[in-house]
Design a protein around this motif. Structure first.
Motif, PDB file in Angstrom:
ATOM      1  N   GLY A   1      -1.688   6.807   7.461  1.00 25.75           N
ATOM      2  CA  GLY A   1      -0.717   7.790   7.927  1.00 25.75           C
ATOM      3  C   GLY A   1      -0.894   9.140   7.265  1.00 25.75           C
ATOM      4  O   GLY A   1      -0.817  10.188   7.918  1.00 25.75           O
ATOM      5  N   LEU A   2      -1.179   9.124   5.962  1.00 26.36           N
ATOM      6  CA  LEU A   2      -1.296  10.383   5.229  1.00 26.36           C
ATOM      7  C   LEU A   2      -2.559  11.155   5.593  1.00 26.36           C
ATOM      8  O   LEU A   2      -2.564  12.392   5.524  1.00 26.36           O
ATOM      9  CB  LEU A   2      -1.259  10.113   3.722  1.00 26.36           C
ATOM     10  CG  LEU A   2       0.107   9.697   3.177  1.00 26.36           C
ATOM     11  CD1 LEU A   2       0.003   9.365   1.693  1.00 26.36           C
ATOM     12  CD2 LEU A   2       1.140  10.796   3.398  1.00 26.36           C
ATOM     13  N   LEU A   3      -3.610  10.467   5.993  1.00 22.22           N
ATOM     14  CA  LEU A   3      -4.802  11.195   6.440  1.00 22.22           C
ATOM     15  C   LEU A   3      -4.479  12.031   7.669  1.00 22.22           C
ATOM     16  O   LEU A   3      -5.020  13.127   7.848  1.00 22.22           O
ATOM     17  CB  LEU A   3      -5.944  10.225   6.740  1.00 22.22           C
ATOM     18  CG  LEU A   3      -6.620   9.581   5.522  1.00 22.22           C
ATOM     19  CD1 LEU A   3      -7.660   8.569   5.966  1.00 22.22           C
ATOM     20  CD2 LEU A   3      -7.247  10.635   4.609  1.00 22.22           C
TER      21      LEU A   3
ATOM     22  N   ALA B   1      -7.286  14.704  13.272  1.00 17.59           N
ATOM     23  CA  ALA B   1      -7.246  13.327  12.772  1.00 17.59           C
ATOM     24  C   ALA B   1      -6.554  12.423  13.779  1.00 17.59           C
ATOM     25  O   ALA B   1      -5.636  12.844  14.488  1.00 17.59           O
ATOM     26  CB  ALA B   1      -6.522  13.270  11.423  1.00 17.59           C
ATOM     27  N   ALA B   2      -7.005  11.178  13.832  1.00 18.25           N
ATOM     28  CA  ALA B   2      -6.418  10.200  14.742  1.00 18.25           C
ATOM     29  C   ALA B   2      -6.409   8.838  14.064  1.00 18.25           C
ATOM     30  O   ALA B   2      -7.224   8.555  13.180  1.00 18.25           O
ATOM     31  CB  ALA B   2      -7.208  10.128  16.044  1.00 18.25           C
TER      32      ALA B   2
ATOM     33  N   LEU C   1      -4.486   9.880  -3.449  1.00 17.04           N
ATOM     34  CA  LEU C   1      -5.729   9.316  -2.927  1.00 17.04           C
ATOM     35  C   LEU C   1      -6.084   9.942  -1.574  1.00 17.04           C
ATOM     36  O   LEU C   1      -7.246  10.289  -1.325  1.00 17.04           O
ATOM     37  CB  LEU C   1      -5.608   7.800  -2.786  1.00 17.04           C
ATOM     38  CG  LEU C   1      -5.747   6.999  -4.088  1.00 17.04           C
ATOM     39  CD1 LEU C   1      -5.424   5.535  -3.846  1.00 17.04           C
ATOM     40  CD2 LEU C   1      -7.163   7.126  -4.652  1.00 17.04           C
ATOM     41  N   ALA C   2      -5.096  10.092  -0.693  1.00 18.46           N
ATOM     42  CA  ALA C   2      -5.367  10.695   0.620  1.00 18.46           C
ATOM     43  C   ALA C   2      -5.901  12.115   0.450  1.00 18.46           C
ATOM     44  O   ALA C   2      -6.866  12.514   1.127  1.00 18.46           O
ATOM     45  CB  ALA C   2      -4.110  10.693   1.475  1.00 18.46           C
ATOM     46  N   ASP C   3      -5.302  12.891  -0.440  1.00 21.72           N
ATOM     47  CA  ASP C   3      -5.796  14.247  -0.706  1.00 21.72           C
ATOM     48  C   ASP C   3      -7.226  14.214  -1.246  1.00 21.72           C
ATOM     49  O   ASP C   3      -8.074  15.028  -0.869  1.00 21.72           O
ATOM     50  CB  ASP C   3      -4.880  14.950  -1.716  1.00 21.72           C
ATOM     51  CG  ASP C   3      -3.980  15.987  -1.048  1.00 21.72           C
ATOM     52  OD1 ASP C   3      -4.371  16.524   0.008  1.00 21.72           O
ATOM     53  OD2 ASP C   3      -2.890  16.252  -1.573  1.00 21.72           O
TER      54      ASP C   3
ATOM     55  N   ALA D   1       6.551   1.076  15.318  1.00 20.18           N
ATOM     56  CA  ALA D   1       7.918   1.284  14.830  1.00 20.18           C
ATOM     57  C   ALA D   1       7.882   1.610  13.342  1.00 20.18           C
ATOM     58  O   ALA D   1       7.187   0.970  12.565  1.00 20.18           O
ATOM     59  CB  ALA D   1       8.749   0.027  15.073  1.00 20.18           C
ATOM     60  N   GLY D   2       8.588   2.648  12.946  1.00 20.46           N
ATOM     61  CA  GLY D   2       8.603   3.041  11.538  1.00 20.46           C
ATOM     62  C   GLY D   2       7.455   3.945  11.149  1.00 20.46           C
ATOM     63  O   GLY D   2       7.336   4.340   9.985  1.00 20.46           O
ATOM     64  N   GLY D   3       6.584   4.281  12.105  1.00 19.89           N
ATOM     65  CA  GLY D   3       5.483   5.196  11.807  1.00 19.89           C
ATOM     66  C   GLY D   3       4.296   4.496  11.168  1.00 19.89           C
ATOM     67  O   GLY D   3       4.197   3.273  11.161  1.00 19.89           O
ATOM     68  N   ILE D   4       3.390   5.284  10.629  1.00 19.46           N
ATOM     69  CA  ILE D   4       2.157   4.774  10.018  1.00 19.46           C
ATOM     70  C   ILE D   4       2.230   5.036   8.520  1.00 19.46           C
ATOM     71  O   ILE D   4       2.328   6.187   8.090  1.00 19.46           O
ATOM     72  CB  ILE D   4       0.919   5.465  10.614  1.00 19.46           C
ATOM     73  CG1 ILE D   4       0.915   5.331  12.140  1.00 19.46           C
ATOM     74  CG2 ILE D   4      -0.360   4.876  10.024  1.00 19.46           C
ATOM     75  CD1 ILE D   4      -0.133   6.184  12.819  1.00 19.46           C
ATOM     76  N   VAL D   5       2.179   3.980   7.727  1.00 18.63           N
ATOM     77  CA  VAL D   5       2.349   4.114   6.282  1.00 18.63           C
ATOM     78  C   VAL D   5       0.997   4.029   5.572  1.00 18.63           C
ATOM     79  O   VAL D   5      -0.014   3.649   6.162  1.00 18.63           O
ATOM     80  CB  VAL D   5       3.303   3.032   5.731  1.00 18.63           C
ATOM     81  CG1 VAL D   5       4.669   3.154   6.370  1.00 18.63           C
ATOM     82  CG2 VAL D   5       2.738   1.636   5.971  1.00 18.63           C
TER      83      VAL D   5
END
Length: 249
Positions: free
Chosen positions: A167-169, A180-181, A100-102, A159-163
């Motif tokens: 995150g994938l964008l 991207a931000a 989906l992100a792609d 914490a644990g990053g962006i899921v």
């Protein structure tokens, strides 16, 4: 049906648009913010994305059904044209998230967007009154720009990053050389949070140079404050005693 299908609903005429993503997440912050942009600026639906990785269901409104999908709206503002990505669902698996992100990045490229903002929430685990916005970016230049707009960059947060898609964008966008931000409003994580959504939008409008009315979000925030007040009253109420629990029967 293929794994990922794009339905072209309309062809927008936009100038250097920015892709803004707001799918469901913590406190529904990103979703609230994205939907507010579309509603306040009368955005036009231009693309639907269907996927077998989305939940197997349809939504129903006035008796009419709509297969689960994500939608992209063209939104014109006084400062910056936008492509606003909304929806009621995220993918149910890792392959779906990546696909989906792609797909969203492919659509952004096809429609001329050269910059991406993902909107979301970062949980604090407690009710708060002041709403800071935490950021993550793919470049130092963007970090400097967002810091000037009041965004905080914390070495260990989230914490644990962006899921998920947000995150994938950033991750896949960086591989495509697309700036991207991610803007994440602080939120308790317990409730739908219009105040956090407004905090995120205030930063976005500052960075991109447009203005938007927040009246409807403020009304929703007042409703949620009443819910919070009742929760706090319940938490402060003394626990019932054995005497309170006795009854005649």
């Amino acid at each position: 049906m293929d794994e990922f299908e794009i339905e072209a609903v309309a062809e927008p005429e936009l100038t250097d648009p920015v892709l803004v993503e707001g799918l469901p997440g913590v406190g529904h912050v990103g979703k609230l913010a994205a939907e507010h942009l579309v509603e306040e600026r009368d955005g036009d639906l231009v693309r639907r994305v269907y996927s077998t990785h989305l939940p197997p269901q349809v939504s129903v409104e006035d008796g009419l059904t709509q297969l689960a999908c994500a939608e992209i709206h063209a939104v014109e503002t006084d400062g910056q044209d936008l492509l606003v990505l909304t929806g009621d669902h995220q993918a149910q698996d890792t392959v779906g998230h990546y696909g989906l992100a792609d797909t969203f990045l492919d659509i952004a490229d096809d429609l001329g967007a050269e910059r991406v903002f993902a909107l979301g929430g970062v949980p604090t685990g407690e009710l708060i009154e002041e709403y800071d916005v935490v950021g993550a970016t793919t470049s130092e230049a963007q970090r400097d720009e967002l810091e000037e707009a009041g965004v905080e960059f914390r070495g260990d947060e989230p914490a644990g990053g962006i899921v998920g898609v947000s995150g994938l964008l950033l991750g896949l966008g960086e591989r495509r050389d697309v700036p991207a931000a991610c803007l994440m409003g602080e939120t308790s994580g317990y409730l739908v949070d219009p105040k956090s959504a407004q905090a995120v939008l205030e930063v976005l409008q500052d960075v991109l140079g447009f203005e938007i009315d927040f009246s409807s979000l403020e009304e929703r925030a007042e409703e949620m404050e009443e819910v919070v007040r009742k929760i706090q009253e319940m938490e402060q109420s003394p626990a019932p005693t054995d005497e309170d629990l006795r009854y005649i029967g």
